[in-house]
Design an enzyme around this catalytic site. Structure first.
Site, short mmCIF file in Angstrom:
data_model
loop_
_atom_site.label_atom_id
_atom_site.label_comp_id
_atom_site.label_asym_id
_atom_site.label_seq_id
_atom_site.Cartn_x
_atom_site.Cartn_y
_atom_site.Cartn_z
N GLY A 33 -2.74 8.43 -4.67
CA GLY A 33 -4.00 8.75 -5.35
C GLY A 33 -3.96 9.98 -6.22
CG ASP A 55 -1.85 1.22 1.24
OD1 ASP A 55 -2.40 1.56 0.17
OD2 ASP A 55 -2.02 1.86 2.29
CB SER A 56 0.17 4.70 -0.93
OG SER A 56 -1.02 4.95 -0.20
CB CYS A 63 -3.17 0.19 -2.44
SG CYS A 63 -3.14 1.86 -3.13
CG ASN A 64 -9.48 0.57 -3.34
OD1 ASN A 64 -10.40 -0.12 -3.74
ND2 ASN A 64 -9.20 0.68 -2.05
CB THR A 65 -4.47 4.24 -6.00
OG1 THR A 65 -5.34 4.88 -5.07
CG2 THR A 65 -4.09 5.21 -7.09
CB CYS A 120 -9.50 4.89 -0.52
SG CYS A 120 -7.87 5.34 0.12
CB THR A 121 -6.92 0.17 1.77
OG1 THR A 121 -5.75 0.86 1.32
CG2 THR A 121 -7.33 -0.87 0.74
CG HIS A 122 -5.25 5.49 3.49
ND1 HIS A 122 -4.66 4.76 2.48
CD2 HIS A 122 -4.22 6.06 4.18
CE1 HIS A 122 -3.33 4.88 2.57
NE2 HIS A 122 -3.05 5.66 3.58
CD GLU A 150 -0.37 7.33 5.30
OE1 GLU A 150 0.68 7.44 5.94
OE2 GLU A 150 -0.81 6.23 4.91
#
Ligand code: DGL
Length: 271
Positions: free
Chosen positions: A43, A10-11, A73-75, A184-186, A152
């Protein structure tokens, strides 16, 4: 092979929402996670750049001998799923198809909302997947990029978060949907704020739940399940950013504390 870890990319910290669900259904598995915090957010970057970053993260995890990769991560799923499935010789799972399936199975009025990063929404991957499952579904997608920073940075007051969340979600005010995908996984990390914005008629879909089921099914199908009954080895989370901050958010978010956080330099990823 069966004792080898499952890898996640993931980011940043968002992918931990997928890790959390996988820990619930597969308590015997060891998990390796890479959060590319230093280059977050993904993103708002061009998808081609996100694809290259995703390949770097996946290649790093391959050196750790992972048996399956989850693009948490979707992006990155929108940018790199097909390429990584072709390039790697292990199963690679993304989050967009499981999220779409879950939403189509849930909606009663055939109207689905999607929130995600700019990259995910502009890629229209959710629209494509949902339409493949049911051509007649109505879809309203809204990019909510500022939510990523809320998670974040982890330093806004509840009142500030409520304001940022409302400013994006008011795009749905005239939409008669009954189901909303947290694309979005966030976003599951601020799910309570998103839930508070809508009335109880709307079901929120966290694609991580269906993704975790898919990970389990795939391990069974490929005979990769770790069937040893012993306690799993410590999970390892790598971050390209601050180890302290990553540890703090992981501790707050995960019930399972059997993990350690390690620093990963961008140099090591890129070389
Ligand atoms: N968590 C990621 C996603 O699911 C990306 C967030 C970002 O870096 O912008 O899309």
């Amino acid at each position: 092979m069966n004792n080898q870890p499952i890898g996640f990319i993931d980011s940043g910290v968002g992918g931990l929402s997928v890790v959390k669900e996988v820990m619930k259904v597969l308590p015997n598995e060891q998990l390796y996670f890479v959060g590319d915090t230093q280059r977050n957010p993904y993103g708002s970057r061009p998808l081609n750049e996100v694809k290259i970053f995703s390949q770097q993260l996946a290649n790093f995890l391959q050196t750790k001998k992972i048996k399956l990769l989850v693009i948490a991560c979707n992006t990155a799923t929108a940018a790199a799923l097909e390429d990584l499935q072709t390039e790697l010789d292990i199963p690679v799972i993304g989050v967009i198809e499981p999220g779409s399936k879950s939403a189509v199975a849930t909606t009663k009025n055939n109207t689905i909302g999607v929130i995600g990063t700019e990259g995910t929404i502009h890629s229209r991957e959710y629209n494509k997947k949902i339409k493949q499952l049911n051509k007649s579904t109505l879809i309203k997608s809204v990019a909510c990029q500022p939510f990523v920073e809320i998670v974040e940075e982890d330093n806004l007051s509840p009142k500030e978060i409520t304001t940022v969340v409302s400013n994006s979600l008011n795009a749905f005010d005239q939409v008669n949907m009954d189901t909303l995908i947290l694309g979005c996984t966030h976003f599951p990390l601020i799910e309570s704020y998103i839930r508070d914005y809508f009335d109880e008629q709307i079901t929120l879909i966290n694609p991580a739940v269906e993704t975790a089921n898919l990970v389990q099914q795939t391990l069974i199908k490929e005979h990769l399940l770790n069937e040893e009954d012993s306690q799993p080895k410590e999970h390892i989370f790598y971050t390209t950013g601050s180890v302290e901050k990553f540890k703090e958010i992981s501790n707050k978010w995960l019930d399972n504390k059997n993990f350690r956080v390690e620093s990963l330099s961008l140099k090591e990823l890129i070389d």
